[in-house]
Design an enzyme around this catalytic site. Structure first.
Site, PDB file in Angstrom:
ATOM      1  N   ASP A 146     -48.460   8.867 -29.952  1.00 11.85           N
ATOM      2  CA  ASP A 146     -47.020   9.123 -29.848  1.00 11.85           C
ATOM      3  C   ASP A 146     -46.674  10.558 -30.236  1.00 11.85           C
ATOM      4  O   ASP A 146     -45.508  10.923 -30.352  1.00 11.85           O
ATOM      5  CB  ASP A 146     -46.200   8.107 -30.655  1.00 11.85           C
TER       6      ASP A 146
ATOM      7  N   HIS B 218     -48.224   0.865 -40.625  1.00 10.43           N
ATOM      8  CA  HIS B 218     -47.041   0.681 -41.491  1.00 10.43           C
ATOM      9  C   HIS B 218     -47.127  -0.593 -42.324  1.00 10.43           C
ATOM     10  O   HIS B 218     -46.390  -0.733 -43.296  1.00 10.43           O
ATOM     11  CB  HIS B 218     -45.759   0.641 -40.651  1.00 10.43           C
TER      12      HIS B 218
HETATM   13  C1  OKP Z   1     -44.853   2.609 -35.152  1.00 12.24           C
HETATM   14  B1  OKP Z   1     -46.085   3.499 -35.064  1.00 12.24           B
HETATM   15  C2  OKP Z   1     -35.640   0.735 -36.105  1.00 12.24           C
HETATM   16  C3  OKP Z   1     -36.424   1.751 -35.324  1.00 12.24           C
HETATM   17  C4  OKP Z   1     -37.718   1.954 -36.011  1.00 12.24           C
HETATM   18  C5  OKP Z   1     -39.993   2.308 -35.766  1.00 12.24           C
HETATM   19  C6  OKP Z   1     -41.076   3.146 -35.205  1.00 12.24           C
HETATM   20  C7  OKP Z   1     -42.404   2.546 -35.537  1.00 12.24           C
HETATM   21  C8  OKP Z   1     -43.554   3.326 -35.007  1.00 12.24           C
HETATM   22  N1  OKP Z   1     -34.373   0.488 -35.538  1.00 12.24           N
HETATM   23  N2  OKP Z   1     -38.703   2.560 -35.206  1.00 12.24           N
HETATM   24  O1  OKP Z   1     -46.210   4.396 -36.129  1.00 12.24           O
HETATM   25  O2  OKP Z   1     -46.214   4.214 -33.839  1.00 12.24           O
HETATM   26 ZN    ZN Z   2     -46.209   6.092 -34.568  1.00 15.16          ZN
END
Ligand code: OKP
Ligand code: ZN
Length: 352
Positions: A286, A161
Site C-alpha cells: 500500500d 495491526h
Molecule cells: C491495514 B494494513 C476506519 C478506517 C481505518 C484502516 C486501515 C488499515 C490498513 N474508518 N482504515 O496496514 O494495510
Molecule cells: Zn497498510
C-alpha cells in the site's frame, strides 16, 4: 523461492466499513488476493508449496487464550443474538475504564477485543485468519535454515495491526508475529521483523516490545496523521529487556521515493547489525502510487529495489503479505519485489 497461498482467504468477505460516519465499501476485498496470486503463481518466480495445518498452539504463543476463544465463536454469537451479516464493535475500554474484566455482553466483548470499527467481523474471518497463519507457518517451514533463502506467503486479511488480544485495521491474527515466535520456538536465537507496509505495525511492535529476541523495525506514514494514530512514533525504542530493539521510522504523508528508500536503508542497517537468524518482512504494497487509501509513491523500480536489498541481506527471509489495496496494480508490484529478490529485476540500475 517458495510461494505459499492461503486458499481460505475467500471465506472472509467484508462488505462495508465506516468512513466519515458513513458505511462505504470495504477495502480489504478478496479480489486483492486473487490479483496477487494470479500475478505470481505461474510467473516462474518461485515454486508453489502447499499450506499445512500446525494447529492453534503457534497462534496461542502470541495471542491470549480468551481472545482466540472469542474470535472463534464471535460470529456465531452475533447470529444467535439476531445479528445479520457482519459485526462491528461500538464501545471500547479506553483510559479510566477496565479491561481486566471480560463482560458477558457480546457488544462489551467486541469492544474489549478490538481497536476500531473499520474491521468487519464476518462469518469467515476466523477461518481466513487461521489459515493465513497456517500458510505463514508453512512458508517458514520451507526455508532452508542458516542461509540465504526466501519464501513469500499470500495471506489475507493482513495481520500486523492485530495485538495480543485485539483485532483491528482489517487484521485478526498477527501472521508475522506468529511466524517470528515460531522461528524462535524452532531454534532461532534472534528474529528481525521488518515492516514496510504504509501503516505502522502496532500489533507486532506491542507483542515484542519488552523483548530483545525479536527486533521490530518499521517504516510507515507518520501516525500524527496516518492510521493507526496511537503508535509508531520515533521515540518508541522498546522497554525493559527490549529497550533498543524497536525502531520506528515515521515518514510524513506524501513522502517521495528517495526519502522512503533512505529510510529503508536505515532500517536495513539496523537489521544487519542485529544479525538475526531469520528475517520476517511484513510486506505491505500500500506504499504504491496507485494505492487508494495511502500517500506514498513507490513504483516498479522501487519495488524491485526493495526485493534486491532484502536479498542482499542473505538471510532466511519470510515475506508475509500485509496491505496493498490498488486491486489492478498490486499484482505487478508484488512481482517486482519478488523478481528483485530473485535477481530477475527488469529495471537496470538503482532507482534515484
Ligand atoms: C491495514 B494494513 C476506519 C478506517 C481505518 C484502516 C486501515 C488499515 C490498513 N474508518 N482504515 O496496514 O494495510
Ligand atoms: Zn497498510
Amino acid at each position: 523461492m517458495k510461494l505459499v497461498h492461503n486458499d481460505r482467504h475467500g471465506a472472509h468477505v467484508p462488505q462495508k466499513e465506516f468512513f466519515r460516519g458513513q458505511l462505504v465499501d470495504a477495502v480489504d476485498r478478496p479480489q486483492r488476493a486473487e490479483q496477487l496470486w494470479a500475478a505470481v503463481r505461474d510467473s516462474g518466480v518461485g515454486q508453489v508449496v502447499a499450506a499445512r495445518d500446525f494447529g492453534l498452539a503457534p497462534l496461542a504463543r502470541v495471542h491470549s487464550g480468551p481472545y482466540l476463544q472469542f474470535l472463534q465463536g464471535a460470529h456465531a454469537e452475533w447470529l444467535a443474538l439476531g445479528g445479520t451479516g457482519e459485526a462491528f464493535p461500538a464501545v471500547w475500554p479506553v483510559r479510566s475504564l477496565r479491561s481486566d474484566v471480560e463482560p458477558k455482553n457480546f457488544s462489551g466483548r467486541m469492544g474489549l477485543y478490538s481497536m476500531d470499527n473499520g474491521t468487519p467481523l464476518t462469518a469467515g474471518a476466523w477461518a481466513a485468519a487461521y489459515w493465513g497463519a497456517q500458510a505463514t507457518l508453512s512458508g517458514l517451514d520451507s526455508l532452508a535454515a542458516g542461509k540465504a533463502d526466501g519464501a513469500y506467503v499470500l495471506t489475507r486479511p493482513p495481520g500486523h495491526h492485530a495485538g495480543r488480544d485485539f483485532f483491528g485495521g482489517y487484521c485478526f491474527v498477527n501472521h508475522a508475529a506468529v511466524a517470528a515466535q515460531a522461528a524462535l520456538d524452532r531454534g532461532a536465537a534472534r528474529v528481525a521483523v521488518l515492516d514496510v507496509d504504509y501503516h505502522h505495525g502496532n500489533g507486532t511492535q506491542a507483542i515484542f516490545y519488552d523483548r530483545s529476541d525479536v527486533l521490530f523495525v518499521s517504516l510507515h506514514g507518520d501516525p500524527l496523521t496516518e492510521y493507526p494514530f496511537y503508535l509508531g512514533h520515533a521515540d518508541e525504542r522498546g522497554e525493559g529487556a527490549g529497550l533498543g530493539y524497536n525502531l520506528n521510522l515515521p515518514l510524513a504523508a506524501g513522502t517521495g521515493n528517495p526519502a522512503w528508500l533512505a529510510a529503508l536503508e536505515e532500517g536495513l542497517a539496523c537489521v544487519r547489525s542485529y544479525a538475526p537468524d531469520v528475517l520476517v518482512v511484513s510486506l505491505g504494497l500500500d506504499t504504491s502510487a496507485e494505492d487508494p487509501i495511502c500517500s506514498f509513491s513507490l513504483g516498479r523500480p522501487e519495488f524491485e529495489e526493495v526485493g534486491r536489498r532484502l536479498a542482499a541481506l542473505a538471510l532466511p527471509t519470510l515475506l508475509v503479505q500485509e496491505g496493498g489495496y490498488a486491486v489492478q496494480a498490486v499484482g505487478a508490484h508484488l512481482l517486482s519485489v519478488l523478481r528483485g529478490f530473485c535477481g530477475q529485476g527488469r529495471q537496470q540500475g538503482a532507482p534515484k
